[in-house]
Design an enzyme around this catalytic site. Structure first.
Site, PDB file in Angstrom:
ATOM      1  N   PHE A   1       1.456  38.154  -0.132  1.00  0.00           N
ATOM      2  CA  PHE A   1       2.068  37.266   0.863  1.00  0.00           C
ATOM      3  C   PHE A   1       2.900  36.197   0.145  1.00  0.00           C
ATOM      4  O   PHE A   1       2.667  35.916  -1.030  1.00  0.00           O
ATOM      5  CB  PHE A   1       0.987  36.620   1.742  1.00  0.00           C
ATOM      6  CG  PHE A   1       1.580  35.768   2.833  1.00  0.00           C
ATOM      7  CD1 PHE A   1       2.314  36.346   3.858  1.00  0.00           C
ATOM      8  CD2 PHE A   1       1.430  34.399   2.813  1.00  0.00           C
ATOM      9  CE1 PHE A   1       2.890  35.562   4.844  1.00  0.00           C
ATOM     10  CE2 PHE A   1       2.001  33.605   3.806  1.00  0.00           C
ATOM     11  CZ  PHE A   1       2.737  34.190   4.812  1.00  0.00           C
ATOM     12  N   ASP A   2       3.842  35.588   0.839  1.00  0.00           N
ATOM     13  CA  ASP A   2       4.788  34.693   0.137  1.00  0.00           C
ATOM     14  C   ASP A   2       4.106  33.492  -0.525  1.00  0.00           C
ATOM     15  O   ASP A   2       4.517  33.091  -1.613  1.00  0.00           O
ATOM     16  CB  ASP A   2       5.960  34.274   1.027  1.00  0.00           C
ATOM     17  CG  ASP A   2       5.542  33.527   2.269  1.00  0.00           C
ATOM     18  OD1 ASP A   2       4.392  33.701   2.687  1.00  0.00           O
ATOM     19  OD2 ASP A   2       6.362  32.785   2.828  1.00  0.00           O
TER      20      ASP A   2
ATOM     21  N   TYR B   1     -19.960  13.091   4.167  1.00  0.00           N
ATOM     22  CA  TYR B   1     -19.059  13.375   3.046  1.00  0.00           C
ATOM     23  C   TYR B   1     -19.654  14.443   2.137  1.00  0.00           C
ATOM     24  O   TYR B   1     -18.964  15.361   1.701  1.00  0.00           O
ATOM     25  CB  TYR B   1     -18.810  12.092   2.241  1.00  0.00           C
ATOM     26  CG  TYR B   1     -17.720  12.261   1.196  1.00  0.00           C
ATOM     27  CD1 TYR B   1     -16.401  11.921   1.493  1.00  0.00           C
ATOM     28  CD2 TYR B   1     -17.994  12.781  -0.059  1.00  0.00           C
ATOM     29  CE1 TYR B   1     -15.395  12.095   0.569  1.00  0.00           C
ATOM     30  CE2 TYR B   1     -16.989  12.959  -0.997  1.00  0.00           C
ATOM     31  CZ  TYR B   1     -15.692  12.607  -0.687  1.00  0.00           C
ATOM     32  OH  TYR B   1     -14.700  12.778  -1.604  1.00  0.00           O
TER      33      TYR B   1
ATOM     34  N   HIS C   1      12.514  30.165   3.206  1.00  0.00           N
ATOM     35  CA  HIS C   1      12.689  30.497   4.630  1.00  0.00           C
ATOM     36  C   HIS C   1      12.285  29.361   5.571  1.00  0.00           C
ATOM     37  O   HIS C   1      12.787  29.270   6.675  1.00  0.00           O
ATOM     38  CB  HIS C   1      11.953  31.793   4.991  1.00  0.00           C
ATOM     39  CG  HIS C   1      10.474  31.717   4.918  1.00  0.00           C
ATOM     40  ND1 HIS C   1       9.797  31.600   3.722  1.00  0.00           N
ATOM     41  CD2 HIS C   1       9.526  31.736   5.882  1.00  0.00           C
ATOM     42  CE1 HIS C   1       8.503  31.563   3.976  1.00  0.00           C
ATOM     43  NE2 HIS C   1       8.309  31.638   5.266  1.00  0.00           N
TER      44      HIS C   1
ATOM     45  N   ASP D   1      -7.308  39.091  -0.597  1.00  0.00           N
ATOM     46  CA  ASP D   1      -6.690  38.095   0.277  1.00  0.00           C
ATOM     47  C   ASP D   1      -7.059  38.544   1.686  1.00  0.00           C
ATOM     48  O   ASP D   1      -6.539  39.529   2.204  1.00  0.00           O
ATOM     49  CB  ASP D   1      -5.167  38.085   0.054  1.00  0.00           C
ATOM     50  CG  ASP D   1      -4.458  37.178   1.038  1.00  0.00           C
ATOM     51  OD1 ASP D   1      -5.092  36.711   2.014  1.00  0.00           O
ATOM     52  OD2 ASP D   1      -3.250  36.944   0.854  1.00  0.00           O
TER      53      ASP D   1
ATOM     54  N   ALA E   1      -7.132  37.234   4.904  1.00  0.00           N
ATOM     55  CA  ALA E   1      -6.718  36.563   6.141  1.00  0.00           C
ATOM     56  C   ALA E   1      -7.023  37.383   7.398  1.00  0.00           C
ATOM     57  O   ALA E   1      -7.490  36.857   8.398  1.00  0.00           O
ATOM     58  CB  ALA E   1      -5.233  36.234   6.069  1.00  0.00           C
TER      59      ALA E   1
ATOM     60  N   LYS F   1      -6.333  32.880  10.779  1.00  0.00           N
ATOM     61  CA  LYS F   1      -6.076  34.190  11.393  1.00  0.00           C
ATOM     62  C   LYS F   1      -7.391  34.727  11.968  1.00  0.00           C
ATOM     63  O   LYS F   1      -7.755  34.394  13.090  1.00  0.00           O
ATOM     64  CB  LYS F   1      -5.489  35.160  10.358  1.00  0.00           C
ATOM     65  CG  LYS F   1      -4.029  34.890  10.018  1.00  0.00           C
ATOM     66  CD  LYS F   1      -3.870  33.848   8.964  1.00  0.00           C
ATOM     67  CE  LYS F   1      -2.483  33.812   8.380  1.00  0.00           C
ATOM     68  NZ  LYS F   1      -2.324  32.640   7.489  1.00  0.00           N
TER      69      LYS F   1
HETATM   70  N1  F0G Z   1      -2.402  35.419   2.881  1.00  0.00           N
HETATM   71  C1  F0G Z   1      -1.875  36.075   3.929  1.00  0.00           C
HETATM   72  C2  F0G Z   1      -1.976  37.560   3.997  1.00  0.00           C
HETATM   73  C3  F0G Z   1      -1.219  35.357   4.927  1.00  0.00           C
HETATM   74  O1  F0G Z   1      -0.688  36.034   5.949  1.00  0.00           O
HETATM   75  C4  F0G Z   1      -1.139  33.951   4.836  1.00  0.00           C
HETATM   76  C5  F0G Z   1      -0.460  33.175   5.844  1.00  0.00           C
HETATM   77  C6  F0G Z   1      -1.733  33.314   3.735  1.00  0.00           C
HETATM   78  C7  F0G Z   1      -2.351  34.081   2.784  1.00  0.00           C
HETATM   79  C8  F0G Z   1      -1.685  31.823   3.571  1.00  0.00           C
HETATM   80  O2  F0G Z   1      -2.563  31.219   4.442  1.00  0.00           O
HETATM   81  O3  F0G Z   1      -1.105  29.890   5.991  1.00  0.00           O
HETATM   82  O4  F0G Z   1      -3.552  29.456   5.824  1.00  0.00           O
HETATM   83  O5  F0G Z   1      -2.049  28.814   3.986  1.00  0.00           O
HETATM   84  N2  F0G Z   1       0.267  33.684   6.720  1.00  0.00           N
HETATM   85  C9  F0G Z   1       0.891  33.036   7.841  1.00  0.00           C
HETATM   86  C10 F0G Z   1       1.737  34.012   8.561  1.00  0.00           C
HETATM   87  C11 F0G Z   1       1.571  31.749   7.535  1.00  0.00           C
HETATM   88  O6  F0G Z   1       2.494  33.577   9.450  1.00  0.00           O
HETATM   89  O7  F0G Z   1       1.651  35.215   8.308  1.00  0.00           O
HETATM   90  P1  F0G Z   1      -2.278  29.757   5.098  1.00  0.00           P
END
Ligand code: F0G
Length: 457
Positions: A124-125, A72, A449, A214, A216, A257
């Site tokens: 990102f969304d 833990y 979406h 960010d 990813a 990713k």
């Molecule tokens: N930032 C970027 C640029 C992303 O593409 C994503 C997720 C996130 C943050 C959020 O990360 O999914 O681990 O919580 N993108 C996925 C996509 C969902 O399909 O492009 P997460």
């Protein structure tokens, strides 16, 4: 004759997939309310809904999982992960989280307040959601070139320095930090140049503001810097990554990713004040500080994945597959965001379904047509994903309307790419017969979406 290019790995384990009939798909997509997120994966033949968490891990990653320390507190696996991140990025402080949006949630809980403005390049969304959900504004400062899908420029993901400078000159006191998304997913998986990251840093320094990446798809971004930007061709990916992160104060990471795992994420930073400010939120939302929502074995696989995917061969295999699909689409004249992005091809639906009005969501319509054609599941990155304006509640039709074909890492072969290309060609060939799209029956107030229910017009 020149020896052709091939993958830098061979396959040790396979998972069967199954084709379906058009009749079956007609029924299934209707039951799914014409929203591909509502389909069952068995109803999909080739799944391009995302490259997130859908990757194939290597034998080294699976082996590392057996070494997971599930303690833990103080797990050895956490310290291995922390050391790997420190070596790659130079950041001393690491907070593990269960995925990228959780990293955003934890860090933004500390940094973002009501009324703030967070400038960046096509947030990102989930990033936008975590900003807008705190009654703050995500201000898009992406270069205008990103909006012209047919323009072939190397770093279409860049931040426009003039837009950023203007935002800071006008609202400096409301801006807690600048966020740069590498690569720029929403603009088409387009990279950000080192030069641009330096410009952002200079503007940030002028106004004494911190910078968050960010991250990813940071490794794919580094590949593009190496192959496209002057002065980097002889540098290793790891050297480029180190230089990139030297220009940031901290990062949020979706490890699903470029760390080539199925679940995981983290925050890393050089600022102790951020670590101290955010760590309480990690405990509150994710878990104790040395696991933050991940198993010990997940942290092991993540550490190994970060190391592997910052090697050139692995990235080259990946990006060349995306390029291969792009070349096939070029043969058929299908318009997409040029040049091909790092993790996906983004088909320009507005240019394909020219008879479908914006209000009937062309990219969503194309997504449905491609599924019906061959059981291929792409995903709309367009007007539905853009959500409504939080103030006026109007649909946001000012961005791009794209069908994203995201390629999972190390999962499909180029034969699958051929199936995708030809299926899309078949839809493209009958594009003039497609005159109507979809209408919204039900939608959520934010990030609609995933759950939106549609009907065909
Ligand atoms: N930032 C970027 C640029 C992303 O593409 C994503 C997720 C996130 C943050 C959020 O990360 O999914 O681990 O919580 N993108 C996925 C996509 C969902 O399909 O492009 P997460």
């Amino acid at each position: 004759m020149e020896i052709p290019f091939a993958e830098s790995w061979k396959i040790k384990m396979v998972e069967p997939i199954r084709k379906s009939t058009r009749e079956e798909r007609e029924q299934w997509i209707k039951e799914a309310h014409y929203n591909v997120f509502q389909l069952k994966s068995e109803q999909v033949y080739i799944d391009l809904i995302t490259d997130s968490g859908t990757n194939a891990m290597s034998d080294r990653q699976w082996a590392a999982m057996m070494m997971g320390d599930e303690s833990y507190a103080g797990a050895r696996s956490f310290f291995r992960l922390k050391d790997t991140i420190k070596q790659l990025t130079g950041f001393d402080y690491v907070i593990p989280t269960h995925q990228g949006r959780a990293a955003e949630n934890v860090l933004f809980s500390y940094l973002v307040k009501e009324g703030d403005i967070v400038p960046g390049n096509s947030h990102f969304d989930t990033t936008k959601g975590h900003i807008e959900g705190r009654k703050a504004t995500a201000l898009d400062c992406t270069v205008d070139e990103a909006k012209d899908t047919q323009l072939e420029v190397p770093f279409k993901g860049n931040v426009d320095p003039a837009k950023l400078e203007k935002a800071l000159a006008e609202h400096a006191n409301k801006i807690p930090f600048i966020i740069v998304t590498i690569t720029n997913n929403t603009a088409g998986g387009q990279p950000v140049s080192m030069q641009n990251l330096r410009e952002v840093r200079a503007i940030a320094d002028k106004y004494n503001k911190p910078v968050v990446f960010d991250s990813a798809r940071f490794a794919e971004n580094a590949y593009f810097i190496k192959t496209r930007e002057e002065g980097y061709k002889d540098k290793t990916i790891k050297e480029i990554v180190k230089e990139m992160f030297s220009l940031a104060d901290g990062m949020t990471m979706s490890a699903k990713k470029d760390a080539v795992v199925n679940m995981g994420g983290f925050i890393a930073t050089r600022r102790q004040d951020w670590y101290d400010g955010a760590k309480g939120y990690c405990v509150q939302f994710e878990g104790y500080l040395t696991y933050g929502g991940m198993n010990g074995r997940d942290m092991e696989a993540l550490a190994t994945g970060l190391d592997e995917n910052t090697e050139f061969d692995n990235l080259e295999t990946r990006i060349k597959q995306v390029e291969y699909l792009a070349k096939r689409l070029d043969e058929f004249g299908i318009p997409y965001q040029r040049p091909a992005g790092g993790h996906a091809i983004f088909v320009d639906a507005d240019k394909v379904l020219t008879n479908v009005p914006k209000e009937e969501f062309p990219a969503q319509t194309l997504t449905i047509e491609l599924y019906l054609e061959a059981g291929i599941r792409g995903c709309e990155i367009g007007y539905i994903l853009a959500d409504r304006d939080p103030v006026t509640r109007e649909n946001r039709f000012n961005g791009l309307d794209l069908l994203r074909l995201a390629i999972p890492r190390r999962v499909y072969t180029n034969n699958h790419m051929d199936v995708i290309a030809v299926a899309l060609k078949n839809v493209y060939d009958r594009r003039n017969e497609i005159n109507h799209g979809v209408r919204i029956k039900w939608e959520a107030p934010l990030m609609r979406h995933f759950t939106v229910q549609l009907e065909r017009i």
